[in-house]
Structures are given as structure tokens and as C-alpha cells.
Enzyme design. Structure first.
Site, PDB file in Angstrom:
ATOM      1  N   ASP A  65       1.005  -1.177  -0.082  1.00 52.12           N
ATOM      2  CA  ASP A  65       0.088  -0.157   0.135  1.00 52.12           C
ATOM      3  C   ASP A  65       0.950   1.209  -0.024  1.00 52.12           C
ATOM      4  OD1 ASP A  65      -2.469  -0.968   0.133  1.00 52.12           O
ATOM      5  OD2 ASP A  65      -3.093  -0.530   2.170  1.00 52.12           O
ATOM      6  N   TYR A  67       1.980   4.704   1.577  1.00 49.31           N
ATOM      7  CA  TYR A  67       1.971   5.298   3.074  1.00 49.31           C
ATOM      8  C   TYR A  67       0.380   6.122   3.164  1.00 49.31           C
ATOM      9  CZ  TYR A  67       6.989   4.114   3.170  1.00 49.31           C
ATOM     10  OH  TYR A  67       8.079   3.712   2.968  1.00 49.31           O
ATOM     11  N   PHE A  78       7.834   2.385  -0.936  1.00 47.09           N
ATOM     12  CA  PHE A  78       8.767   2.626   0.023  1.00 47.09           C
ATOM     13  C   PHE A  78       9.360   4.103   0.058  1.00 47.09           C
ATOM     14  CE2 PHE A  78       8.933  -1.898  -0.705  1.00 47.09           C
ATOM     15  CZ  PHE A  78       8.654  -2.361   0.476  1.00 47.09           C
ATOM     16  N   HIS A 187      10.126  -9.207   4.472  1.00 44.07           N
ATOM     17  CA  HIS A 187       9.933  -7.846   4.356  1.00 44.07           C
ATOM     18  C   HIS A 187      10.674  -7.107   4.924  1.00 44.07           C
ATOM     19  CE1 HIS A 187       7.042  -4.440   4.367  1.00 44.07           C
ATOM     20  NE2 HIS A 187       6.823  -4.643   3.356  1.00 44.07           N
TER      21      HIS A 187
END
Length: 221
Positions: A65, A67, A78, A187
Site C-alpha cells: 500500500d 503510506y 517505500f 519484508h
């Protein structure tokens, strides 16, 4: 939602853009942006594709997703704006780069510098309602980004795919492992990283070694 894509992406995704499910997705996202605060800003929804044309893609990093806090999401997974503190996952990405490549920890959290070198920074879901993680999941974005990955896999060769965490690894089913180089790990989120599933994966040096072996310019991480 005003869909303005780089011509190279518009060409390879033209069938997906014409499908009813994409029109339904567009209508949903347009309504969400009209009625709620959503991220990234509407003019940055397709930054990942527009900053890294189809023909230029050498590496793909898949996020989940955007932020969902203010002044964070900028259309690249990211990545955050220059003036924004680095979120925990990005901190761990930069720490791994530091350890893996022996380069200093980057000051800027804006990953546009990667995109301009051929790194497609693709979230599985390209929009989100403010402060509501996952709020735009299962509305059609996942199918659209699947098509992007399938199109890359089918029409290109020797692309490095970095699949971090279970969600990204599921996207790996769309990739032809015979044609491309797939790197998997946990992750970079603190939960995964602190359990030993992230640090030491050496994805950044491995990707560059692969690119060099194919006569391609490595990425300056």
C-alpha cells in the site's frame, strides 16, 4: 482520476485500460479523492510507471500500500518526500544497502533516483484513504498491477524482481522464472527484519551482479 500514462506503458497496457474492471476502479478512486483525503496526491498515482518507462525497466520492487500519513506517499513504493522522516521499512532498506554495498546511509528518502535508473517501484495498490491502511485494497488495483507484472514478464527478459514478504511473493506467480531473475526475502518492516528475515539478503549487490552479467548498467543504490 485522470489516467495519464507514459506512452510506452499506455501501449502495452491498452487492453487492460479498456476493461470494465479498470473503468470501475477509476470511478471508485475518483469518488474517493472527491470525498476524502487520499494518498498519494492524485497527480502522483501513476508516478512509478511514468518515471520508469516500460522499455527502461531493469529491476522491479513490489510494495503493498502507499503510506497513509500526510506528506509521505509520492507514488513510488517505500519512497517518501525529501523532507519526510524515513519510515521504519525504508530505514531497514537503507541499512541493508549500507551493509551490502558499503555505501553510506542515504540522506534522501525520495527514491526517484532509483526510478530514473530503471527501477520500477510498484505498489500492489496505488492509492489509499488517509489514515486507513488497506482501504483501497480489493477494489481492482491488484488485478491491474498483476497485469503490469505479467506484461513485464511476457514482453521483457532478464529483469530482476525483488519480492519482499508474503504479499510480494504471491505476485511472483505472474513471473516467468526462466526468463527473469527473482530474489525473495522477508519484508523490511521491523517485525520481519527483527526476526532475521530481512537483513543480510544482499539483494542490492546480487541484482547489480546479475545486471552486469547481462551487460547492463548496475543501479547506483
Amino acid at each position: 482520476m485522470n489516467v495519464q500514462l507514459h506512452p510506452s506503458w499506455e501501449k502495452v497496457l491498452q487492453s487492460a485500460l479498456k476493461e470494465a474492471c479498470f473503468h470501475d476502479l477509476t470511478a471508485f478512486v475518483t469518488k474517493e479523492y472527491q470525498e476524502h483525503t487520499c494518498y498519494p496526491p492524485a497527480n502522483q498515482v501513476f508516478v512509478a510507471l511514468n518515471a520508469c518507462p516500460f522499455d527502461a525497466v531493469k529491476v522491479v520492487i513490489i510494495g503493498q500500500d502507499p503510506y497513509h500519513g500526510p506528506n509521505q506517499a509520492n507514488g513510488l513504493c517505500f519512497s517518501v518526500h525529501d523532507s519526510t522522516p524515513h519510515p521504519p521499512s525504508l530505514v531497514n532498506i537503507f541499512k541493508e544497502i549500507e551493509n551490502d554495498t558499503h555505501r553510506p546511509y542515504p540522506q534522501s528518502g525520495d527514491l526517484m533516483r532509483w526510478a530514473k535508473q530503471g527501477v520500477l517501484l510498484l505498489n500492489a495498490t496505488l492509492t489509499v484513504r488517509a489514515h486507513q491502511a488497506g482501504s483501497h485494497q480489493k477494489k481492482g488495483w491488484e488485478e491491474f498491477t498483476d497485469r503490469i507484472i505479467e506484461t513485464l514478464s511476457l514482453n521483457k527478459k532478464e529483469v530482476v524482481f525483488m519480492l519482499w514478504g508474503g504479499f510480494a511473493k504471491k505476485k511472483g506467480s505472474k513471473i516467468d522464472a526462466q526468463k527473469h531473475h527473482i530474489l525473495t526475502s522477508g519484508h523490511p518492516s521491523p517485525l520481519s527484519a527483527n526476526r532475521g528475515y530481512w537483513f543480510g539478503n544482499k539483494h542490492f549487490s546480487q541484482s547489480n551482479a546479475f545486471l552486469r552479467s547481462k551487460g547492463k548498467r548496475p543501479i547506483d543504490w
